[in-house]
Design an enzyme around this catalytic site. Sequence first.
Site, PDB file in Angstrom:
ATOM      1  N   LYS A  57      49.037 109.342  27.297  1.00 12.87           N
ATOM      2  CA  LYS A  57      48.007 109.932  26.446  1.00 12.87           C
ATOM      3  C   LYS A  57      48.119 111.444  26.436  1.00 12.87           C
ATOM      4  O   LYS A  57      48.890 111.838  26.939  1.00 12.87           O
ATOM      5  CB  LYS A  57      46.567 109.522  26.569  1.00 12.87           C
TER       6      LYS A  57
HETATM    7  C1  LIG Z   1      43.481 102.352  21.042  1.00  9.20           C
HETATM    8  C2  LIG Z   1      43.398 101.848  22.642  1.00  9.20           C
HETATM    9  N1  LIG Z   1      42.240 101.534  22.912  1.00  9.20           N
HETATM   10  C3  LIG Z   1      42.186 101.431  24.350  1.00  9.20           C
HETATM   11  C4  LIG Z   1      43.249 101.530  25.224  1.00  9.20           C
HETATM   12  C5  LIG Z   1      42.861 101.284  26.585  1.00  9.20           C
HETATM   13  O1  LIG Z   1      42.818 102.194  27.402  1.00  9.20           O
HETATM   14  P1  LIG Z   1      43.530 102.137  29.128  1.00  9.20           P
HETATM   15  O2  LIG Z   1      44.863 101.899  29.089  1.00  9.20           O
HETATM   16  O3  LIG Z   1      43.051 103.466  29.789  1.00  9.20           O
HETATM   17  O4  LIG Z   1      42.556 101.052  29.603  1.00  9.20           O
HETATM   18  C6  LIG Z   1      44.426 101.904  24.830  1.00  9.20           C
HETATM   19  C7  LIG Z   1      45.475 102.262  25.712  1.00  9.20           C
HETATM   20  O5  LIG Z   1      46.517 102.028  25.654  1.00  9.20           O
HETATM   21  C8  LIG Z   1      44.433 102.250  23.393  1.00  9.20           C
HETATM   22  O6  LIG Z   1      45.734 102.711  22.959  1.00  9.20           O
END
Ligand SMILES: Cc1ncc(COP(=O)(O)O)c(C=O)c1O
Length: 401
Positions: free
Chosen positions: A200
């Site tokens: 990210k």
């Molecule tokens: C659109 C979206 N929502 C939620 C998430 C979840 O984030 P995390 O991986 O930090 O739990 C991601 C992660 O890849 C994502 O791309």
Amino acid sequence: MGRHGLGKLAIQGGTPIRQKLLPYGRQLVDDDDIAAVVDVLRSDWLTTGPKIPEFEQAFAALTGSLEAVAVSSGTAALHAAMYAIDIKPGDEVIVPAITFAATANSVVFQGGRPIFVDVHPDTLLIDPEQVARHISTKTKAIIAVDYAGQPCDYDTLRKLADRYHVKLIADACHSLGGSYKGRPVGQLADLSTFSFHPVKHITTGEGGMISTNDAELARRMRVFRNHGITSDHRQREQQGSWFYEMVDLGYNYRLTDIQCALGLSQLRKLPAWVRRRQEIAWKYDAAFAEMPAVEPLRVREDVSHAYHLYVVRMDVAQLRTTRAEVFAALRAENIGVNVHYIPVHLHPFYRQRFGTGPGLCPVAEAAYQEVITLPIFPRMGEKDIEDVICAVKKVVGAYLR
Ligand SMILES: Cc1ncc(COP(=O)(O)O)c(C=O)c1O
């Protein structure tokens, strides 16, 4: 089939364009980030310490929101958001078909039902017309996903949310540093969720945040991230008290001080990193303008795109092959392409639990057959960008009808 094409192209073009795989995304951690983490490791507080409010306040200021609540992942951020707006069994929440599974999962964590709606074919962002069509008396919220880093059409979504008295949530895990009509991502919905996973815009290893202007929702999420307990360890130590009460069922979704120190240090670099992502994207745009079979997703004029991902659609009608074959051929060139995403309603869990399946969101399903994500991250050099463009040219050229 993929492997087959891979071999063919490697032979055709001689050696691959790169010797080592160029990943599709990668973190950038400098010495000052490391020093910030080491400082915390030498301090009294590794978790529930002063770095948490410091990171939260810096994040709130950056997004122009009143509150920010740090949690252990983007998934935890979504879960906390669903808890804060009181999603319960029997409630429906509208989610786009093109997203990471965690968006829809967060609704299920609370016992709710995700209602999958289709996306715009040219941006792959949630289609407000489809949202309007799927709102029912059971709808409690809409989760808009800023897919690839492009903010959704928030004015239209806000009107819909207000008309039907439902909450508007932004899954902004892709769009930190972007803006919509001059307003920064983070203040475009009732709650906006972020992820600090290494691919990210900024990273804390794992981590997440929710920004909001609603102090009561922020308070609820702070309790939720701490087992449903109203005070944390440091507050009790400051008050000289051992007493605490668990007022609701919560989780341990806390982010540590170690992670917050890293996040704070990374946050300072965000504007420069987003500019670099945009620069890379514009170079790709210019190169692909001359390749009719490669169609970058449309970017609306009223947004600043944060480019977590650079996604193109391969116009397979112009090629003698499939997206899968193009994907394999690019990987053979050591370009770390990816596919975002398998439409969530096609995953076995959703098919079995909610009876979803092919045909539910035809635009998303068609897009899934054509999309490819190309590498984009701030540390990419000019040679890396050229390699990607050359590899796409080589592969598309080999397969053009
Ligand atoms: C659109 C979206 N929502 C939620 C998430 C979840 O984030 P995390 O991986 O930090 O739990 C991601 C992660 O890849 C994502 O791309």
